[in-house]
Design a protein around this motif. Structure first.
Motif, PDB file in Angstrom:
ATOM      1  N   GLU A  97      36.730  44.125  41.589  1.00 50.29           N
ATOM      2  CA  GLU A  97      35.732  44.413  40.549  1.00 50.29           C
ATOM      3  C   GLU A  97      34.365  43.870  40.944  1.00 50.29           C
ATOM      4  O   GLU A  97      33.340  44.533  40.735  1.00 50.29           O
ATOM      5  CB  GLU A  97      36.170  43.817  39.214  1.00 50.29           C
ATOM      6  N   ALA A  98      34.338  42.680  41.531  1.00 44.59           N
ATOM      7  CA  ALA A  98      33.063  42.110  41.973  1.00 44.59           C
ATOM      8  C   ALA A  98      32.439  42.956  43.081  1.00 44.59           C
ATOM      9  O   ALA A  98      31.211  43.093  43.153  1.00 44.59           O
ATOM     10  CB  ALA A  98      33.276  40.676  42.444  1.00 44.59           C
ATOM     11  N   THR A  99      33.276  43.536  43.932  1.00 44.49           N
ATOM     12  CA  THR A  99      32.765  44.448  44.964  1.00 44.49           C
ATOM     13  C   THR A  99      32.099  45.653  44.331  1.00 44.49           C
ATOM     14  O   THR A  99      30.997  46.066  44.738  1.00 44.49           O
ATOM     15  CB  THR A  99      33.913  44.893  45.887  1.00 44.49           C
ATOM     16  N   ARG A 100      32.747  46.223  43.328  1.00 43.86           N
ATOM     17  CA  ARG A 100      32.141  47.368  42.617  1.00 43.86           C
ATOM     18  C   ARG A 100      30.832  46.961  41.959  1.00 43.86           C
ATOM     19  O   ARG A 100      29.857  47.735  41.940  1.00 43.86           O
ATOM     20  CB  ARG A 100      33.119  47.917  41.576  1.00 43.86           C
ATOM     21  N   LEU A 101      30.793  45.749  41.414  1.00 39.76           N
ATOM     22  CA  LEU A 101      29.562  45.266  40.785  1.00 39.76           C
ATOM     23  C   LEU A 101      28.422  45.197  41.800  1.00 39.76           C
ATOM     24  O   LEU A 101      27.319  45.705  41.544  1.00 39.76           O
ATOM     25  CB  LEU A 101      29.800  43.887  40.173  1.00 39.76           C
ATOM     26  N   LEU A 102      28.667  44.578  42.953  1.00 35.71           N
ATOM     27  CA  LEU A 102      27.600  44.458  43.944  1.00 35.71           C
ATOM     28  C   LEU A 102      27.127  45.819  44.440  1.00 35.71           C
ATOM     29  O   LEU A 102      25.925  46.040  44.617  1.00 35.71           O
ATOM     30  CB  LEU A 102      28.052  43.594  45.118  1.00 35.71           C
ATOM     31  N   LEU A 103      28.060  46.718  44.663  1.00 36.31           N
ATOM     32  CA  LEU A 103      27.653  48.056  45.112  1.00 36.31           C
ATOM     33  C   LEU A 103      26.850  48.769  44.034  1.00 36.31           C
ATOM     34  O   LEU A 103      25.904  49.501  44.331  1.00 36.31           O
ATOM     35  CB  LEU A 103      28.883  48.870  45.502  1.00 36.31           C
TER      36      LEU A 103
END
Length: 218
Positions: free
Chosen positions: A164-170
């Protein structure tokens, strides 16, 4: 080497309590202490100072696992991720690592349903969770990146939270590449990238995002 003078300056900032100061003449702080421990460990320098710094961080850790930036301000707990990274190479600090990781996972940034583009003041997806500077506030790029790097180093990384944090950064990546503190658009204005925020995000996304997804930022 070209870094030798800087390592010497860093070592001079070691305090009697095992911590490190962010600047000459200042008191030690947990964020500076963690960065110093990581830098000296990576350079294979001053192992006694690295051990003392890790011990100082352990003393500063609250029973619930967090490390606050300042005494009396427990909500400013973003140094928790830095301390976790500083402890990771030391098996003797496994209990400190476990408590810090548990606190981070239990305290993501606040989130709320994303509004339509016509209604939203800001452009990013506010439903996604990362991590934050101040407990109870919205997720931002740098604390999210630091927490990802810390939690990603665990023996059993928390896959769901990191995804989820990866999706947030992207989602927070600016249209032409790069990141700032964590907004893409305010009203109709596209904001500008910052080198430090961009570097943090790229480090956290290494191995998690496809090269093409971050090519403009690189």
């Amino acid at each position: 080497t070209v870094l030798e003078a800087h390592y010497d300056a860093l070592i001079r900032r070691a305090a009697p309590d095992g911590g490190f100061a962010a600047a000459d003449g200042e008191a030690s702080r947990p964020d500076a202490t963690a960065w110093a421990a990581m830098a000296l460990f990576a350079a294979n320098l001053a192992p006694e100072l690295v051990a003392a710094a890790r011990a100082a961080l352990a003393v500063a850790q609250s029973p619930d696992g967090r490390l606050a930036l300042l005494p009396g301000r427990p909500e400013a707990a973003w140094p928790t991720a830095l301390a976790l990274m500083a402890w990771l190479p030391d098996p003797a600090r496994a209990e400190n690592v476990s408590r810090a990781a548990a606190w981070l996972l239990a305290h993501p940034g606040s989130h709320w349903p994303k509004r339509s583009e016509e209604q939203a003041v800001i452009g990013h997806d506010t439903s996604l969770r990362g991590w934050t500077w101040i407990d109870g506030t919205h997720s931002w790029v740098e604390p999210t990146s630091l927490a990802m790097l810390a939690l990603g180093g665990l023996a059993a990384p928390p896959a769901k939270a990191l995804a989820e944090a990866t999706r947030l950064l992207l989602d927070l990546q600016l249209p032409d590449g790069g990141w700032n503190y964590g907004n893409t658009r305010v009203f109709r204005n596209i904001l500008l990238p910052l080198p430090e925020s961009s570097g943090h995000a790229l480090a956290a996304l290494a191995g998690r995002a496809a090269p093409g997804d971050v090519a403009p930022s690189l």
